[in-house]
Each structure stands twice: as C-alpha cells, then as structure tokens.
Motif scaffolding. Structure first.
Motif, mmCIF file in Angstrom:
data_model
loop_
_atom_site.group_PDB
_atom_site.id
_atom_site.type_symbol
_atom_site.label_atom_id
_atom_site.label_comp_id
_atom_site.label_asym_id
_atom_site.label_seq_id
_atom_site.Cartn_x
_atom_site.Cartn_y
_atom_site.Cartn_z
ATOM 1 N N HIS A 1 0.842 -1.200 0.000
ATOM 2 C CA HIS A 1 0.000 0.000 0.000
ATOM 3 C C HIS A 1 0.881 1.254 0.000
ATOM 4 C CE1 HIS A 1 -3.120 -2.621 2.285
ATOM 5 N NE2 HIS A 1 -3.423 -2.607 1.004
ATOM 6 N N ILE A 2 1.876 1.234 0.885
ATOM 7 C CA ILE A 2 2.748 2.419 1.013
ATOM 8 C C ILE A 2 3.494 2.660 -0.301
ATOM 9 C CG2 ILE A 2 4.764 3.359 2.247
ATOM 10 C CD1 ILE A 2 3.747 1.751 4.716
ATOM 11 N N ASP A 3 3.980 1.577 -0.918
ATOM 12 C CA ASP A 3 4.702 1.724 -2.193
ATOM 13 C C ASP A 3 3.806 2.343 -3.261
ATOM 14 O OD1 ASP A 3 6.971 0.676 -1.110
ATOM 15 O OD2 ASP A 3 6.732 -1.332 -1.981
ATOM 16 N N GLY B 1 -1.480 16.990 4.062
ATOM 17 C CA GLY B 1 -0.035 17.104 4.271
ATOM 18 C C GLY B 1 0.295 17.984 5.471
ATOM 19 N N LYS B 2 -0.717 18.636 6.030
ATOM 20 C CA LYS B 2 -0.491 19.542 7.160
ATOM 21 C C LYS B 2 -1.208 19.073 8.424
ATOM 22 C CE LYS B 2 0.147 23.631 4.221
ATOM 23 N NZ LYS B 2 -0.174 25.044 3.992
ATOM 24 N N SER C 1 -7.915 10.032 9.917
ATOM 25 C CA SER C 1 -7.922 8.609 10.284
ATOM 26 C C SER C 1 -7.888 7.740 9.042
ATOM 27 C CB SER C 1 -9.195 8.259 11.059
ATOM 28 O OG SER C 1 -9.244 9.026 12.216
ATOM 29 N N GLY C 2 -7.066 6.686 9.111
ATOM 30 C CA GLY C 2 -7.012 5.718 8.007
ATOM 31 C C GLY C 2 -6.187 6.186 6.823
ATOM 32 N N GLN C 3 -5.548 7.369 6.940
ATOM 33 C CA GLN C 3 -4.837 7.921 5.779
ATOM 34 C C GLN C 3 -3.373 8.198 6.084
ATOM 35 O OE1 GLN C 3 -6.973 11.078 3.744
ATOM 36 N NE2 GLN C 3 -8.945 10.270 4.352
ATOM 37 N N ALA D 1 1.231 11.286 4.875
ATOM 38 C CA ALA D 1 2.700 11.375 4.845
ATOM 39 C C ALA D 1 3.184 11.709 3.432
ATOM 40 C CB ALA D 1 3.314 10.058 5.320
ATOM 41 N N SER D 2 2.537 11.140 2.420
ATOM 42 C CA SER D 2 2.968 11.412 1.036
ATOM 43 C C SER D 2 2.719 12.876 0.678
ATOM 44 C CB SER D 2 2.250 10.482 0.045
ATOM 45 O OG SER D 2 0.891 10.865 -0.142
#
Ligand SMILES: NC(=O)c1ccc[n+]([C@@H]2O[C@H](COP(=O)([O-])OP(=O)(O)OC[C@H]3O[C@@H](n4cnc5c(N)ncnc54)[C@H](O)[C@@H]3O)[C@@H](O)[C@H]2O)c1
Length: 266
Positions: A111-113, A151-152, A156-158, A163-164
C-alpha cells in the motif's frame, strides 16, 4: 496587451487529467489561454475528457496520452507525447494522486509503495523530465503540485496518504530552491474537501466507520463546509493553479497554499 495572468502561448501538462480535479484545472488553464495536454491511466476516458473540455472551450488545443506513474518508462513516454503535440511544455501540474484508506494495522508495504509511487515518486519523475527539457531549451517554466491539507493535518485511516502529501509540500520547497537559477518556479496548492471521486470514496469510508449513523449527504454538508457552507469545486482549485502558473505569481516560490475555504489554520 496580455495581462500578467494570461497563459496565452503557453502549454501545460496535467497529470490525473481525467479526474474531476484534473478537468477543473484544465478548464481554468484553457480559460487563461493555455494549450493543455492531459495524461492519465485510461485512454477512453482521456478521449471523453478532451471532448468535454472542447465543448466547454471551443477552439482550444487539448491533447492526451496514457500515463501510469507506477509503470517504468511510462512517465517519459507520456512526456515525449506531450512534446510531440506542443512545441514545448511550460507548465506542469502534478495532479495525479492515490488515496486508499486503511487502519495502520492493515497498512502494508505494498500500500505504502503504491501511494508513494504515485504521489511522491511519480510527481518527482514528471518534475525531473519537465525541468530537464526546460533547462535543455534554456526556457523558464512553472510547476504546480497538488498537495493536500492532509499534508499539514492528519485524517484517520490515511497515514500513508497524509505522509505522502507532507512529502509533496517539502519537495515543493526543495525543487523551488534547486531550480530557482533556471527560473523554474515551483509551488503547491493544498485543497481541503473538493467534490471529486476521491472525496466520495473518503465519505463512503466515513459512513462505513460510523456504523450507519452517518450518510454521504451528512458528510457533504459538514466536510469542508465550515466557512463557505459547501464543498469546494474543482475549477476553484484550477483558478488558483492557473494563477500560480502565471507571471502574476513570479514572486511566490516554494509555497504550499491552502485552497480549502478556510478550514486549515496554517
Ligand atoms: N478531492 C479532494 O478533496 C482532494 C483534497 C486534497 C487533495 N486532493 C488531490 O487532488 C488530486 C486529484 O484528486 P481527485 O480528488 O480528483 O481524485 P481522483 O481519485 O478522482 O483522481 C486521481 C487521479 O489520479 C490518477 N491516478 C491514480 N493513479 C495513477 C497512476 N498510477 N498513474 C497516473 N495517474 C494516476 C487517476 O486516474 C485520477 O485521474 C490528487 O493529487 C489528490 O490527492 C484531492
């Protein structure tokens, strides 16, 4: 005489060009006189979006190519197709994005990739192709990244998505500094709740998490509605993108600007 806001004679590449946000951005760029090249996953959808935009802006110049930011070599091929359509690309809008909601316990490296592959590495691939071409031609240009209020602040769940987008905000600063001598201006916008498929997906997740106490309509009423009383429309993001891509924004550099109807405090 052309105003500083005019994009006449300039050519833009918009990734994620078939999404509602991509269409709103393309429409705003076309309204300012730019030619627009759309890049996205699905060729049929690209052709339909091109026709939709030509109906909105008759006589406009709109091209398209397939782009999968997770497929090796695809970014370079799409960029080459844009350069085959237009004499040059002066504006890059990194709009493509991926958001998949998972609790942290279920978040895998795959998922992260995928999230970082599209939102961060894909954005960087496109930006490097764009800058290399401009530098080779000795031309100036503008990059506008579509970051997010995610991004700031966090949702929840994201975790990976937030982070991206934080990475996009930081990368925007780095690229603006790195390419300032070459007169490539790099900024980002941070939308809040914009009426698109991605937002609907997030609303459906909120409804599921609420155990049936919330509806999508409840979410539409409350999300991002604190100041304007409604969701933001994609073309309203597009107008800020068009401004940041114009000469009016020449002294705004490396910034990530909230375009969220006032819901994010900083
Ligand atoms: N909708 C919102 O409320 C909101 C808020 C803040 C930021 N954003 C950002 O706005 C941008 C557009 O999002 P949207 O709301 O229109 O979402 P969306 O899911 O409707 O659109 C995302 C677009 O990215 C494209 N995409 C996904 N994976 C790709 C890949 N591997 N290669 C190339 N393209 C790919 C999709 O095909 C689609 O066109 C995204 O960067 C998103 O993170 C959206």
């Amino acid at each position: 005489m052309k105003g500083l806001d005019s994009l006449e004679g300039r050519f833009a590449l918009v990734t994620g060009g078939t999404s509602a946000m991509g269409v709103g951005i393309a429409q705003a760029l076309l309204d300012k006189g730019a030619g627009v090249f759309l890049a996205d996953l699905d060729l049929d959808k690209l052709a339909r979006t091109r026709d939709e935009l030509l109906a909105l802006c008759p006589g406009a110049d709109v091209g398209f190519a397939r782009l999968d930011l997770l497929e090796p070599g695809c970014a370079a091929a799409a960029f080459a197709a844009a350069l085959a359509h237009f004499p040059t690309i002066d504006i890059l809008v990194n709009n493509a994005g991926l958001c998949r909601i998972h609790d942290v316990a279920d978040l895998t490296n795959e998922h992260i990739d995928a999230t970082f592959g599209v939102n961060v590495k894909g954005l960087l691939d496109m930006s490097k192709l764009f800058a290399a071409e401009l530098i080779a031609q000795g031309k100036r240009g503008n990059i506008v990244n579509i970051a997010s209020n995610a991004g700031k602040i966090t949702f929840s769940g994201q975790l990976d998505y937030c982070a991206s987008k934080a990475a996009v905000i930081n990368i925007t600063q780095s690229l603006a500094k790195e390419w300032a001598p070459q007169r490539i201006n790099v900024n980002a916008v941070c939308p809040g709740a914009v009426d698109t498929d991605m937002l609907r997906y997030c609303m459906e997740d909120a409804v599921a998490r609420s155990g049936g106490t919330l509806t999508v309509e409840d979410c539409r009423e409350t999300w991002g509605a604190e100041q304007l009383g409604r969701l933001v429309e994609p073309v309203e993001i597009g107008r800020v993108v068009a401004f940041l891509a114009s000469d009016s924004a020449v002294v705004i550099r490396g910034q990530s600007i909230n375009v969220d109807a006032g819901t994010t405090p900083y």
